[in-house]
Design a protein around this motif. Structure first.
Motif: not given
Length: 624
Positions: A332-333, A336, A609
């Motif tokens: 997820k990091w 982003n 995502d």
């Protein structure tokens, strides 16, 4: 040898009234004189007298250049005030024919002063750019024009730029600094950033070297570079010449560098260790600056930590003892940060491990033993093998035959469904699914069911379009305008077929616009069109994709793998399907295949995502 150039913003010359000089009644300005200042150029000589603001920086630079070097070009911003006459004693040129006094301008006097202390002075030494803007758009045009002049001069030769921050408007120093940054980015080296303190009442002042302040921009840019791109190149360049950096800060910088290298390489084990190391070094450094009287560089860098915490805390303090959830956090990091290539790698390599180590499925002891022997031959993990098709050649032939037969049956069912009469009852989504995809529930000769071996990758998408069609058919039967239905997919499919028919000279083809609100034409069209359509045409319209199931689906059916409580077979199929799509994209990009991506950048990011969120929610469901 590099060419030395100076960029400056000219100021108007300061004046003062000299009471010792009697004013001329005709030209009273002749008792107005220049306000002079003295500067120590730190060259072992007596202080020099200067007549204008920008003179001190030029004189300082000229005496501090290496031997055999000189100032090769001076780029100056001028204004309407600088180009106007200076009415004072020293600039009086004489009386014009009309009887008025003639004076030289500020700019002309500046050039005169340069010719007095620069042996290399000539008319070509000065390059000027008028700065007459009164709004930001004008400012930008003048800034770009000056930058272009310096770039043109630097073409084909090495140039070293110095900057004088002293003169001009109050915002002039920001203007010349912005140009210096632009030019530095284009490859021009920065030499000295100069600033002359204001001298009054005969005080002897010095010209200050302000490179340290200018370099702060590089440090801040470097911090932003690390935040956004995981790079420490600029930060490393800033601290490279700083020999007195403390060991705690140096250790943190090394940890940042190691992390930056590993995020690029994306070696999972080393990256995980680099993240732990970076988190530890940040904690150690913060404790150090809190409990000690630290040096200036440590204080300086500590001011940047708040932003680093904001952007990096998510991974710096992740709990790697929960490996499955830690992998989710890391993906997820990276997503982003738009590190899509890293996410592709992590997703492809770690999802099988997440499924197993996160407890989404459990494998039997017999399967573990079976795969333990296989792994002596193949460098793969049990988890990874759950997501690959390792059918033998004989099994593959059977699968291909089953897939072919299944494809024929599904296409035939779609054709029959689209030929239903207008007056027929409306079918639900579940009824359509049972009707069209019933072949997947057929039993094979070996006792297995077809849906254990293959599945329709875009089954939900096909169902959506068939449900739309059912709504259109039912609406037309009840005199509801077709234009009130969602029929974009069907219009696009039909328009494509219409275009091909017209190209072939089929004049009997009914145009889409003619059938939209005509029940009879619509009924004839759909029944004839889909009744006569060939199998490959139907398959192309719907993009039918039949794929072989991964080992994990087959092993669940065989009992060698069991889903966690609350996790359905459909859930595993969704994870498997998304994994296959993303893994295929990774193969195309990482293996430099000469193929186009199936996704745009935005679509790939959305797919990643969606896949990561689905995994995360599944893990939470298992834990709950």
């Amino acid at each position: 040898m590099a060419k030395n150039v100076l960029l400056t913003f000219l100021s108007t010359i300061g004046l003062e009234k000299n009471e010792d000089i009697k004013a001329n009644d005709e030209f009273k300005e002749r008792n107005i004189t220049l306000r002079k200042a003295k500067y120590d150029l730190e060259d072992g000589r007596e202080p020099v007298e200067t007549h204008m603001t920008n003179e001190s920086a030029l004189r300082y630079l000229s005496v501090h250049l290496p031997e055999n070097e000189r100032i090769d070009k001076v780029f100056v911003f001028t204004t309407s005030e600088v180009l106007s006459p200076i009415k004072c004693r020293e600039t009086f040129l004489g009386v014009k024919a009309d009887g008025t006094a003639e004076y030289c301008t500020h700019f002309e006097y500046f050039k005169k002063r340069l010719s007095m202390f620069l042996p290399e002075y000539n008319d070509c030494l000065i390059v000027s750019q008028d700065f007459s803007g009164n709004d930001w758009d004008h400012y930008m045009r003048d800034i770009v024009a000056m930058a272009k002049k310096i770039q043109e001069y630097s073409e084909g030769q090495e140039v070293c730029l110095s900057v004088d921050l002293t003169g001009g408007f109050r915002n002039a120093n920001m203007i010349v600094l912005s140009i210096a940054k632009l030019l530095q980015y284009s490859g021009i080296a920065i030499n000295k950033i100069l600033y002359s303190n204001y001298s009054i009442k005969g005080e002897v002042k010095k010209v200050e070297i302000s490179n340290g302040i200018y370099e702060l921009f590089d440090l801040v840019s470097g911090a932003e570079e690390f935040i956004r791109f995981g790079s420490v190149d600029s930060i490393s360049a800033y601290f490279k010449e700083k020999h007195d950096v403390g060991k705690e800060l140096n250790a943190l910088l090394e940890a940042m560098k190691h992390f930056a290298q590993q995020i690029r390489l994306c070696h999972y084990g080393t990256l995980k260790n680099a993240i732990k190391c970076l988190g530890d070094k940040v904690d150690i450094f913060e404790k150090y600056i809190k409990n000690n009287d630290v040096d200036v560089y440590a204080k300086l860098f500590s001011s940047l930590l708040a932003r680093i915490h904001k952007e990096y805390d998510e991974i710096l303090h992740v709990d790697f003892s929960d490996e499955a959830m830690a992998d989710i956090v890391l993906m997820k990091w990276c997503l982003n940060k738009d590190y899509l290539q890293q996410v592709l790698t992590l997703y492809t390599e770690r999802v099988p491990e997440i499924i197993l180590k996160g407890g989404i499925v459990q494998i039997s002891d017999s399967y573990k033993s079976e795969k333990s022997g296989d792994r002596k031959k193949l460098p793969t993990t049990v988890a990874y093998e759950l997501f690959v098709d390792n059918s033998g050649e004989e099994d593959r032939k059977k699968l291909n035959s089953s897939m072919s037969e299944c494809r024929k049956q599904i296409i035939q069912k779609i054709k029959l469904h689209c030929n239903r009469k207008l007056g027929a009852d409306k079918l639900s989504r579940e009824e359509i699914s049972n009707e069209v995809f019933e072949s997947l529930n057929q039993k094979n000769d070996d006792g297995t069911y077809l849906n254990e071996l293959i599945y329709i990758e875009n089954e939900n998408e096909i169902l959506e379009h068939l449900v739309e069609y059912e709504n259109i058919r039912y609406s037309v039967a009840h005199d509801v305008k077709m234009s009130d239905c969602n029929m974009t997919f069907w219009k696009d499919a039909y328009m494509d077929a219409e275009r091909k028919a017209i190209e072939k000279g089929d004049k009997a083809w009914i145009k889409w616009d003619e059938i939209c609100d005509d029940k009879a034409k619509y009924n004839k069209l759909m029944r004839v069109y889909f009744g006569n359509a060939k199998g490959d045409e139907i398959e192309k319209i719907f993009g039918l994709r039949i794929v072989v199931t991964s080992n994990i689906i087959r092993k669940i059916f065989s009992g060698q793998v069991e889903c966690a409580q609350g996790i359905s077979m459909e859930c595993i199929k969704c994870i498997d399907q998304e994994y296959r799509r993303i893994r295929n994209e990774r193969v195309i990009s990482n293996h430099a295949k000469d193929e186009d991506s199936v996704w745009t950048y935005k679509e790939l990011k959305e797919a990643l995502d969606e896949g990561i969120k689905y995994l995360e929610n599944t893990l939470k469901l298992v834990k709950d």
